[in-house]
Design an enzyme around this catalytic site. Structure first.
Site, PDB file in Angstrom:
ATOM      1  N   HIS A  65      14.250   5.884   3.389  1.00 48.75           N
ATOM      2  CA  HIS A  65      13.668   7.126   3.938  1.00 48.75           C
ATOM      3  C   HIS A  65      12.143   7.051   3.938  1.00 48.75           C
ATOM      4  O   HIS A  65      11.498   7.681   4.781  1.00 48.75           O
ATOM      5  CB  HIS A  65      14.095   8.348   3.099  1.00 48.75           C
ATOM      6  CG  HIS A  65      15.559   8.423   2.854  1.00 48.75           C
ATOM      7  ND1 HIS A  65      16.480   8.581   3.871  1.00 48.75           N
ATOM      8  CD2 HIS A  65      16.298   8.333   1.703  1.00 48.75           C
ATOM      9  CE1 HIS A  65      17.701   8.604   3.358  1.00 48.75           C
ATOM     10  NE2 HIS A  65      17.619   8.456   2.056  1.00 48.75           N
ATOM     11  N   HIS A  95       4.883   8.797  -2.362  1.00 49.93           N
ATOM     12  CA  HIS A  95       5.461   8.250  -1.135  1.00 49.93           C
ATOM     13  C   HIS A  95       4.757   8.916   0.048  1.00 49.93           C
ATOM     14  O   HIS A  95       3.965   9.837  -0.142  1.00 49.93           O
ATOM     15  CB  HIS A  95       6.976   8.520  -1.084  1.00 49.93           C
ATOM     16  CG  HIS A  95       7.291   9.971  -1.061  1.00 49.93           C
ATOM     17  ND1 HIS A  95       7.422  10.731  -2.220  1.00 49.93           N
ATOM     18  CD2 HIS A  95       7.430  10.838  -0.028  1.00 49.93           C
ATOM     19  CE1 HIS A  95       7.651  11.990  -1.881  1.00 49.93           C
ATOM     20  NE2 HIS A  95       7.650  12.083  -0.563  1.00 49.93           N
ATOM     21  N   HIS A  97       4.988  10.226   4.445  1.00 47.70           N
ATOM     22  CA  HIS A  97       5.734  10.595   5.650  1.00 47.70           C
ATOM     23  C   HIS A  97       4.776  10.320   6.810  1.00 47.70           C
ATOM     24  O   HIS A  97       3.560  10.584   6.671  1.00 47.70           O
ATOM     25  CB  HIS A  97       6.118  12.084   5.623  1.00 47.70           C
ATOM     26  CG  HIS A  97       6.928  12.474   4.426  1.00 47.70           C
ATOM     27  ND1 HIS A  97       8.306  12.558   4.444  1.00 47.70           N
ATOM     28  CD2 HIS A  97       6.549  12.786   3.161  1.00 47.70           C
ATOM     29  CE1 HIS A  97       8.733  12.923   3.239  1.00 47.70           C
ATOM     30  NE2 HIS A  97       7.685  13.056   2.424  1.00 47.70           N
ATOM     31  N   GLU A 107       4.197  16.578   7.298  1.00 51.11           N
ATOM     32  CA  GLU A 107       5.277  17.559   7.133  1.00 51.11           C
ATOM     33  C   GLU A 107       4.695  18.970   7.200  1.00 51.11           C
ATOM     34  O   GLU A 107       5.083  19.770   8.040  1.00 51.11           O
ATOM     35  CB  GLU A 107       6.001  17.315   5.810  1.00 51.11           C
ATOM     36  CG  GLU A 107       6.643  15.917   5.756  1.00 51.11           C
ATOM     37  CD  GLU A 107       7.881  15.858   4.923  1.00 51.11           C
ATOM     38  OE1 GLU A 107       7.799  16.062   3.694  1.00 51.11           O
ATOM     39  OE2 GLU A 107       8.957  15.614   5.501  1.00 51.11           O
ATOM     40  N   HIS A 120       2.633  12.324  -0.658  1.00 49.18           N
ATOM     41  CA  HIS A 120       3.191  13.234  -1.677  1.00 49.18           C
ATOM     42  C   HIS A 120       3.180  12.578  -3.048  1.00 49.18           C
ATOM     43  O   HIS A 120       3.826  11.542  -3.259  1.00 49.18           O
ATOM     44  CB  HIS A 120       4.630  13.617  -1.306  1.00 49.18           C
ATOM     45  CG  HIS A 120       4.716  14.526  -0.131  1.00 49.18           C
ATOM     46  ND1 HIS A 120       5.864  14.680   0.629  1.00 49.18           N
ATOM     47  CD2 HIS A 120       3.789  15.335   0.423  1.00 49.18           C
ATOM     48  CE1 HIS A 120       5.631  15.547   1.594  1.00 49.18           C
ATOM     49  NE2 HIS A 120       4.384  15.972   1.496  1.00 49.18           N
ATOM     50  N   THR A 200      11.407  18.202   0.508  1.00 48.74           N
ATOM     51  CA  THR A 200      11.472  18.209   1.983  1.00 48.74           C
ATOM     52  C   THR A 200      12.535  17.240   2.505  1.00 48.74           C
ATOM     53  O   THR A 200      12.688  17.052   3.710  1.00 48.74           O
ATOM     54  CB  THR A 200      10.119  17.808   2.609  1.00 48.74           C
ATOM     55  OG1 THR A 200       9.863  16.439   2.264  1.00 48.74           O
ATOM     56  CG2 THR A 200       9.005  18.704   2.141  1.00 48.74           C
ATOM     57  N   THR A 201      13.269  16.622   1.566  1.00 50.15           N
ATOM     58  CA  THR A 201      14.415  15.802   1.969  1.00 50.15           C
ATOM     59  C   THR A 201      15.604  16.228   1.114  1.00 50.15           C
ATOM     60  O   THR A 201      15.419  16.811   0.037  1.00 50.15           O
ATOM     61  CB  THR A 201      14.184  14.292   1.697  1.00 50.15           C
ATOM     62  OG1 THR A 201      14.212  14.075   0.270  1.00 50.15           O
ATOM     63  CG2 THR A 201      12.871  13.818   2.277  1.00 50.15           C
TER      64      THR A 201
END
Ligand SMILES: NS(=O)(=O)c1ccc(NCc2ccco2)cc1
Ligand SMILES: [Zn+2]
Length: 262
Positions: A65, A95, A97, A107, A120, A200-201
């Site tokens: 992911h 991590h 995004h 995000e 994040h 958020t996941t």
């Protein structure tokens, strides 16, 4: 979307996550669109304090992911405190995004505008809970510090991460990554917005106090491009699907207040 498998594609993306994770339609979901002039200036909000000086990164991995750098969280050597927080929260991992070629990938959005990427830094409440997983299900269990990345100049320290990405190209790959201090990824100002939200996941737990820095950091298009050579898929899979657009779109505010440090 079979089983608890989820992703960012047409068949398993954010609009379908609610089937296996009904909290996706909950009352404190993340990310959100932050509207600066609607955020309440709260003068009681202290500055955030980041004590990362003795942090110990352990490894870097591709979990299918995102790309994740994990830290040794066996003591309070790397913590965030102050700001809206009642106690120190321990750094567990960070991590990213990001988007596809040239398009956006953050995000959280700011007045409807998105950035190229979002970092994040994930922390957990080790004062009240015995480990990350337990904290991750508690309403005051986690703090995620969000930092926007915009395309511009090369980031002098991000290359330490982007130079390691070839070693974690495939889902499930992991390699040593010691001695990295994420303090080098912070912008000059620690002014922030804060609100109560969620992961958020999946599992989308409503356990996150979000602290989003207002000032983005600049990274080059070339550096961002290296994130896009990662794959969602494993080495043994026939399909090779480029890891990009691994972001959830903004979710309904549902009456929540966003506060702004000065
Ligand atoms: N994008 S994020 O910062 O909200 C985030 C952070 C951490 C997790 N962890 C996934 C998890 C938590 C408990 C079990 O598995 C998921 C999402
Ligand atoms: Zn994240």
């Amino acid at each position: 979307m079979t089983g608890n498998h989820w992703g960012y594609g047409k068949e398993d993306g954010p609009s379908l996550w609610h089937r296996n994770y009904p909290v996706a339609q909950g009352s404190r979901q993340s990310p959100i669109d932050i509207i600066p002039h609607q955020a309440a200036h709260d003068h009681s909000l202290d500055a955030i304090i980041l004590n990362y000086d003795h942090c110990t990164s352990i490894n870097i991995s591709n979990n299918g992911h995102s790309v994740v750098v994990e830290f040794d969280d066996s003591d309070d050597r790397s913590v965030i405190r102050g700001g809206p927080l009642d106690n120190a929260y321990r750094l567990k991992q960070f991590h990213f995004h990001w988007g596809g070629k040239g398009c956006h990938g953050s995000e959280h959005t700011v007045a409807g505008m998105s950035y190229a990427s979002e970092l994040h830094l994930v922390h957990w409440n080790a004062v009240k809970y015995k480990n990350f997983s337990e904290a991750a299900t508690a309403p005051d269990g986690l703090v995620v510090l969000g930092i926007f990345l915009e395309t511009g100049d090369d980031h002098r320290w991000l290359h330490v991460i982007t130079d390691a990405l070839y070693m974690v190209k495939y889902k499930g790959s992991l390699t040593d990554f010691k001695g990295f201090n994420p303090k080098c990824l912070l912008p000059s100002s620690l002014h922030y917005w804060t609100y109560l939200g969620s992961l958020t996941t999946p599992p989308l737990h409503e356990s996150v106090t979000w602290i989003i820095l207002k000032e983005p950091i600049s990274v080059s298009e070339k550096q961002l491009g290296k994130f896009r050579m990662l794959l969602f898929t494993g080495e043994e899979e026939d399909q090779r699907i480029r890891m990009e657009n691994n972001f959830r779109p903004p979710q309904p505010l549902k009456g929540r207040k966003v506060r702004s440090s000065n």
